[in-house]
Scaffold this active site. Structure first.
Site, PDB file in Angstrom:
ATOM      1  N   LYS A 203       0.835  -1.208   0.000  1.00 30.92           N
ATOM      2  CA  LYS A 203       0.000   0.000   0.000  1.00 30.92           C
ATOM      3  C   LYS A 203       0.868   1.255   0.000  1.00 30.92           C
ATOM      4  CE  LYS A 203      -1.408  -1.605   3.814  1.00 30.92           C
ATOM      5  NZ  LYS A 203      -2.007  -1.850   5.145  1.00 30.92           N
TER       6      LYS A 203
ATOM      7  N   THR B 193      -7.394   9.537   8.904  1.00 27.28           N
ATOM      8  CA  THR B 193      -7.057   8.281   8.222  1.00 27.28           C
ATOM      9  C   THR B 193      -6.807   7.143   9.214  1.00 27.28           C
ATOM     10  OG1 THR B 193      -4.742   8.947   8.218  1.00 27.28           O
ATOM     11  CG2 THR B 193      -6.013   9.445   6.222  1.00 27.28           C
TER      12      THR B 193
ATOM     13  N   GLY C 168      -7.001   3.862  10.914  1.00 27.53           N
ATOM     14  CA  GLY C 168      -7.607   2.566  10.595  1.00 27.53           C
ATOM     15  C   GLY C 168      -7.636   2.218   9.116  1.00 27.53           C
ATOM     16  N   THR C 169      -6.946   2.979   8.287  1.00 21.36           N
ATOM     17  CA  THR C 169      -6.999   2.702   6.832  1.00 21.36           C
ATOM     18  C   THR C 169      -6.472   1.306   6.502  1.00 21.36           C
ATOM     19  OG1 THR C 169      -4.910   3.906   6.669  1.00 21.36           O
ATOM     20  CG2 THR C 169      -6.883   5.067   5.955  1.00 21.36           C
ATOM     21  N   GLY C 170      -5.379   0.910   7.170  1.00 16.77           N
ATOM     22  CA  GLY C 170      -4.774  -0.392   6.850  1.00 16.77           C
ATOM     23  C   GLY C 170      -5.674  -1.552   7.252  1.00 16.77           C
ATOM     24  N   CYS C 171      -6.219  -1.484   8.473  1.00 21.36           N
ATOM     25  CA  CYS C 171      -7.111  -2.556   8.948  1.00 21.36           C
ATOM     26  C   CYS C 171      -8.327  -2.668   8.031  1.00 21.36           C
ATOM     27  CB  CYS C 171      -7.607  -2.253  10.366  1.00 21.36           C
ATOM     28  SG  CYS C 171      -6.301  -2.070  11.581  1.00 21.36           S
TER      29      CYS C 171
HETATM   30  N1  ADP Z   1      -4.848  10.273   1.800  1.00 24.29           N
HETATM   31  C1  ADP Z   1      -5.240   9.204   1.117  1.00 24.29           C
HETATM   32  N2  ADP Z   1      -6.036   9.325   0.041  1.00 24.29           N
HETATM   33  C2  ADP Z   1      -6.457   8.240  -0.649  1.00 24.29           C
HETATM   34  N3  ADP Z   1      -6.113   6.987  -0.328  1.00 24.29           N
HETATM   35  C3  ADP Z   1      -5.311   6.803   0.732  1.00 24.29           C
HETATM   36  C4  ADP Z   1      -4.825   7.880   1.512  1.00 24.29           C
HETATM   37  N4  ADP Z   1      -4.057   7.367   2.533  1.00 24.29           N
HETATM   38  C5  ADP Z   1      -4.076   6.053   2.375  1.00 24.29           C
HETATM   39  N5  ADP Z   1      -4.800   5.681   1.290  1.00 24.29           N
HETATM   40  C6  ADP Z   1      -5.085   4.320   0.834  1.00 24.29           C
HETATM   41  O1  ADP Z   1      -5.541   3.599   1.973  1.00 24.29           O
HETATM   42  C7  ADP Z   1      -5.078   2.251   1.916  1.00 24.29           C
HETATM   43  C8  ADP Z   1      -4.245   1.971   3.166  1.00 24.29           C
HETATM   44  O2  ADP Z   1      -2.951   2.480   2.923  1.00 24.29           O
HETATM   45  P1  ADP Z   1      -1.858   2.924   3.971  1.00 24.29           P
HETATM   46  O3  ADP Z   1      -2.268   4.227   4.573  1.00 24.29           O
HETATM   47  O4  ADP Z   1      -0.566   2.903   3.240  1.00 24.29           O
HETATM   48  O5  ADP Z   1      -1.935   1.778   5.056  1.00 24.29           O
HETATM   49  P2  ADP Z   1      -1.743   1.781   6.631  1.00 24.29           P
HETATM   50  O6  ADP Z   1      -3.000   2.334   7.227  1.00 24.29           O
HETATM   51  O7  ADP Z   1      -1.528   0.325   6.926  1.00 24.29           O
HETATM   52  O8  ADP Z   1      -0.558   2.643   6.951  1.00 24.29           O
HETATM   53  C9  ADP Z   1      -4.313   2.139   0.591  1.00 24.29           C
HETATM   54  O9  ADP Z   1      -5.200   1.705  -0.411  1.00 24.29           O
HETATM   55  C10 ADP Z   1      -3.862   3.580   0.342  1.00 24.29           C
HETATM   56  O10 ADP Z   1      -3.573   3.835  -1.023  1.00 24.29           O
HETATM   57  C1  LIG Z   2      -5.690  -2.625  17.716  1.00 23.59           C
HETATM   58  C2  LIG Z   2      -5.064  -1.969  16.544  1.00 23.59           C
HETATM   59  N1  LIG Z   2      -4.739  -2.706  15.469  1.00 23.59           N
HETATM   60  C3  LIG Z   2      -4.164  -2.115  14.396  1.00 23.59           C
HETATM   61  C4  LIG Z   2      -3.897  -0.757  14.407  1.00 23.59           C
HETATM   62  C5  LIG Z   2      -3.240  -0.114  13.228  1.00 23.59           C
HETATM   63  O1  LIG Z   2      -4.205   0.213  12.357  1.00 23.59           O
HETATM   64  P1  LIG Z   2      -4.018   0.893  10.939  1.00 23.59           P
HETATM   65  O2  LIG Z   2      -5.165   0.504  10.125  1.00 23.59           O
HETATM   66  O3  LIG Z   2      -2.666   0.621  10.415  1.00 23.59           O
HETATM   67  O4  LIG Z   2      -4.212   2.382  11.294  1.00 23.59           O
HETATM   68  P2  LIG Z   2      -3.369   3.411  12.100  1.00 23.59           P
HETATM   69  O5  LIG Z   2      -3.317   3.060  13.540  1.00 23.59           O
HETATM   70  O6  LIG Z   2      -2.033   3.386  11.444  1.00 23.59           O
HETATM   71  O7  LIG Z   2      -4.148   4.645  11.878  1.00 23.59           O
HETATM   72  C6  LIG Z   2      -4.273  -0.025  15.530  1.00 23.59           C
HETATM   73  N2  LIG Z   2      -4.058   1.306  15.587  1.00 23.59           N
HETATM   74  N3  LIG Z   2      -4.846  -0.649  16.596  1.00 23.59           N
END
Ligand code: ADP
Ligand SMILES: Cc1ncc(COP(=O)(O)OP(=O)(O)O)c(N)n1
Length: 268
Positions: free
Chosen positions: A176, A208, A210-213
């Protein structure tokens, strides 16, 4: 009536934006019955993580046994696993009850900087879970940590990293690109021969959490419904883009994404 089922094995986020809570909301939104095994409880809100409490191995194992011995599942998503011991337990259970389509989100560090995986557990993740994963879904820092540091600052470097991650065993790598700069948020899916790019406009928002989960559980929902990995990823990208575009101003810090956004926009 029958319904596809997906199980999340992950940590609890008391703030509701990430972890088990995000996973179950995503499953529900995408028409999948969600079950869970909680690995750790976090005291967490939009300002950060205030406490991390891993559960005893026995409690984690029993939750997995209870779900898989009775309800079963069509796909599994793993998130925060915290320690090498928890990773070994989860690998053991999945090998015993599975194989299942497995979306492995290698959660390591929350956006606020809190460690959600112990440093010494990365090797266990690499050795025990990567080889049985259907889709590995790292963000850029997680990819660097699994590979033992590699510079990833462009889409070309993401593709190179995805190829190296693929050599560690997962059937697909979905790397990602949310952490990179640029007008677009570009993700890379690599299956061992072809790299497919998934692009969306980059949304200028701080909300943003929780985007990854959410992305990983949306992919798992797609796999539970029997979609091909490429289609499950397309659906997940649409889902997370809508959720980020409607990010919620909840709390004083980084707000969560809006899990109902895609459904509400389709209903209009
Ligand atoms: N500002 C943003 N605008 C549009 N898509 C986003 C943005 N930030 C993250 N994404 C998308 O959200 C998903 C999670 O990505 P990312 O943020 O890299 O993961 P994580 O939450 O694990 O750090 C991916 O599909 C990424 O391209
Ligand atoms: C309990 C718990 N699990 C995973 C995460 C990380 O989540 P993620 O979607 O990568 O989002 P951010 O925390 O990076 O915003 C978490 N925070 N808590």
């Amino acid at each position: 009536m029958t319904i596809p089922k997906a199980m999340t094995i992950a940590g609890s986020d008391s703030g509701g934006g990430a972890g088990i809570q995000a996973d179950l909301k995503t499953f529900q939104e995408l028409g999948v019955f969600g079950t869970s095994a909680i690995t750790a409880i976090t005291a967490q809100n939009t300002l950060g993580v205030q406490g991390v409490y891993p559960l005893p191995l026995e409690a984690i194992g029993q939750q997995i046994d209870s779900v898989l011995s009775d309800i079963g599942t069509d796909a599994v998503k793993t998130g925060m696993l915290f320690s090498a011991n928890i990773i070994s337990l989860v690998a053991d259970k999945l090998n015993r009850y599975g194989p299942y389509p497995l979306v492995l989100d290698p959660v390591m560090i929350a956006k606020g900087g809190a460690a959600l995986l112990q440093q010494e557990a990365v090797e266990a993740l690499r050795r025990e879970l990567l080889p049985i994963a259907t889709v590995l879904t790292p963000n850029v820092p997680e990819a660097c940590a699994i590979l033992g540091s590699q510079e990833i600052g462009s889409v070309e470097q993401m593709i190179e990293a995805a190829k190296r991650l693929h050599e560690l065993g997962p059937r697909y790598v979905f790397l990602k690109g949310g952490h990179l700069d640029g007008e677009e948020a570009v993700d890379v899916l690599y299956d061992g021969s072809e790299a497919i790019l998934y692009r969306s406009p980059r949304i200028r928002t701080k909300h943003t959490h929780g985007t990854g989960c959410t992305t990983a559980s949306a992919i798992a929902a797609g796999l539970a419904k029997g979609l091909a990995v490429t289609d499950a990823v397309s659906e997940a990208k649409r889902f997370i883009t809508a959720a980020i575009a409607s990010g919620l101003e909840i709390g004083k810090g980084i707000g969560p994404t809006h899990h109902a956004a895609l459904r509400l926009s389709s209903a209009k």
